[in-house]
Scaffold this active site. Structure first.
Site, PDB file in Angstrom:
ATOM      1  N   GLU A   1       0.830  -1.212   0.000  1.00 50.20           N
ATOM      2  CA  GLU A   1       0.000   0.000   0.000  1.00 50.20           C
ATOM      3  C   GLU A   1       0.859   1.254   0.000  1.00 50.20           C
ATOM      4  O   GLU A   1       1.548   1.532   0.976  1.00 50.20           O
ATOM      5  CB  GLU A   1      -0.916   0.046   1.232  1.00 50.20           C
ATOM      6  CG  GLU A   1      -1.790   1.292   1.224  1.00 50.20           C
ATOM      7  CD  GLU A   1      -2.556   1.538   2.526  1.00 50.20           C
ATOM      8  OE1 GLU A   1      -3.503   2.338   2.492  1.00 50.20           O
ATOM      9  OE2 GLU A   1      -2.212   0.945   3.560  1.00 50.20           O
TER      10      GLU A   1
ATOM     11  N   GLU B   1     -11.975   2.948   5.487  1.00 53.24           N
ATOM     12  CA  GLU B   1     -10.881   3.349   6.382  1.00 53.24           C
ATOM     13  C   GLU B   1     -10.901   4.864   6.506  1.00 53.24           C
ATOM     14  O   GLU B   1     -10.117   5.571   5.898  1.00 53.24           O
ATOM     15  CB  GLU B   1      -9.523   2.872   5.837  1.00 53.24           C
ATOM     16  CG  GLU B   1      -8.402   3.100   6.853  1.00 53.24           C
ATOM     17  CD  GLU B   1      -7.028   2.715   6.350  1.00 53.24           C
ATOM     18  OE1 GLU B   1      -6.580   1.591   6.627  1.00 53.24           O
ATOM     19  OE2 GLU B   1      -6.382   3.538   5.680  1.00 53.24           O
TER      20      GLU B   1
END
Length: 276
Positions: free
Chosen positions: A149, A248
Site C-alpha cells: 500500500e 478506512e
C-alpha cells in the site's frame, strides 16, 4: 455488474466502542459482511475469530505489526531489520490463519530518521525486494495474499518509503509473484497523484484490496471534499472490481449515523446476501 462489497475498518470505525470484539459486533449489526483491522495484535486471535463468527462476519485484511514504540510503520524496506520483518510476518501469518483472513498488508516502513530519501532509495528498494520474495514464499504455503500500500508523504507520513502507485507497481513487477498485489487506498492516491480515473483503470488488474476516505479531511465518502464517490464506485463496478472496499475513514460523528452513504448505496444497488 455486481455491486461492490464493503468492509468496515475497525481501527477507524466505531471509535466510540472500546475493544475490537465490540466493534466487530457493531459492524455486524450495521449490515457489513466483512471487517478489516490494521493491527489485531492486542487481542488474541481466538477472541477475535469468535467475535467475527458470532457476528456472521469474515475478516478480510490485517497488516504486519508496526513497532510503533520505535516510531516504525512496518519494516519491509528498512535496512538492517530483515530478521524483525520476518518475525512480524510470522506473527501476521499466525493471526491470518486463526482468523481465516486471506490478505496481509506488508508494510514498507519509513526512510530512516535523518536519511535523505533519494540517497537511500536504491538500498531500501533492494531490502524490500528481498523481504517481499521471502514473504511471497511464506504466504504461498498458506494460500495467502500479500499487499503493498502506497501511503501519502504529503499529509499522513512524510517518512514513508512507498508513496505512489507507480512505485508500488514497479516493485511488484520486479518481484513478479502472483500472490503479491496492490492495495489501493484512494485517499492516498488522490493526495499523491490525482488522476484517479486513469490510475484506477491502469492499476486495477493488480489491485487486491481498495480503501476509501474523503480528501483532505479523511471523513466519510459523503463528507465535503475533493472526491466524487458515486462516480468512483461506479467506475470500480464498470471496471469489474470483485474485491472488498475497506471503509478506512475517521467518522465525523457517530459511526452508525455516518453510514448513511453506505445504506443509500445498498438501497440503490442491493445489499449483498451473506455468503455471496
Amino acid at each position: 455488474m455486481a455491486p461492490l462489497r464493503f468492509s468496515a475498518n475497525l481501527s477507524w470505525l466505531f471509535p466510540e466502542l472500546s475493544g475490537l470484539p465490540a466493534r466487530v459486533r457493531a459492524a455486524g449489526s450495521s449490515g457489513f459482511e466483512a471487517v478489516e483491522v490494521a493491527w489485531p495484535y492486542a487481542e488474541t486471535p481466538e477472541a477475535l475469530a469468535r467475535a467475527a463468527r458470532e457476528a456472521g462476519l469474515r475478516l478480510v485484511l490485517i497488516n504486519t505489526p508496526p513497532d510503533q514504540e520505535k516510531g516504525e510503520m512496518g519494516l519491509g524496506a528498512v535496512p538492517g531489520r530483515q530478521a524483525a520483518f520476518r518475525e512480524g510476518l510470522e506473527q501476521a501469518v499466525r493471526y491470518a490463519k486463526a482468523l481465516g483472513c486471506p490478505r496481509i498488508h506488508l508494510m514498507a516502513g519509513r526512510v530512516p530518521q535523518g536519511a535523505d530519501r533519494i540517497a537511500v532509495k536504491a538500498e531500501m528498494e533492494a531490502v524490500f525486494l528481498e523481504n517481499l520474495r521471502h514473504a511471497a514464499g511464506v504466504l504461498a504455503q498458506e494460500d495467502l495474499v500479500g499487499l503493498l500500500e502506497p501511503i501519502n508523504t504529503r499529509i499522513t507520513d512524510p517518512q514513508y518509503f512507498l508513496d505512489t502507485p507507480q512505485q508500488a507497481a514497479a516493485i511488484l513487477q520486479k518481484v513478479g509473484r502472483p500472490n503479491l498485489q496492490l492495495q489501493m487506498d484512494i485517499f492516498h492516491w488522490q493526495i499523491m497523484d490525482g488522476n484517479l480515473t486513469g490510475n484506477i483503470r491502469e492499476f486495477l488488474p493488480i489491485v487486491g484490496h481498495v480503501q476509501v476516505a474523503q480528501v483532505p479531511g479523511r471523513g466519510e465518502p459523503s463528507s465535503p471534499g475533493e472526491l466524487n464517490f458515486p462516480y468512483l464506485f461506479q467506475l470500480l463496478e464498470d471496471e469489474g472490481y470483485k474485491g472488498f472496499v475497506g471503509c478506512e475513514y475517521q467518522p465525523r460523528g457517530d459511526t452508525v449515523e455516518g453510514l448513511s452513504w453506505l445504506r443509500s448505496y445498498w438501497d440503490r444497488r442491493g445489499h449483498p446476501e451473506a455468503g455471496q
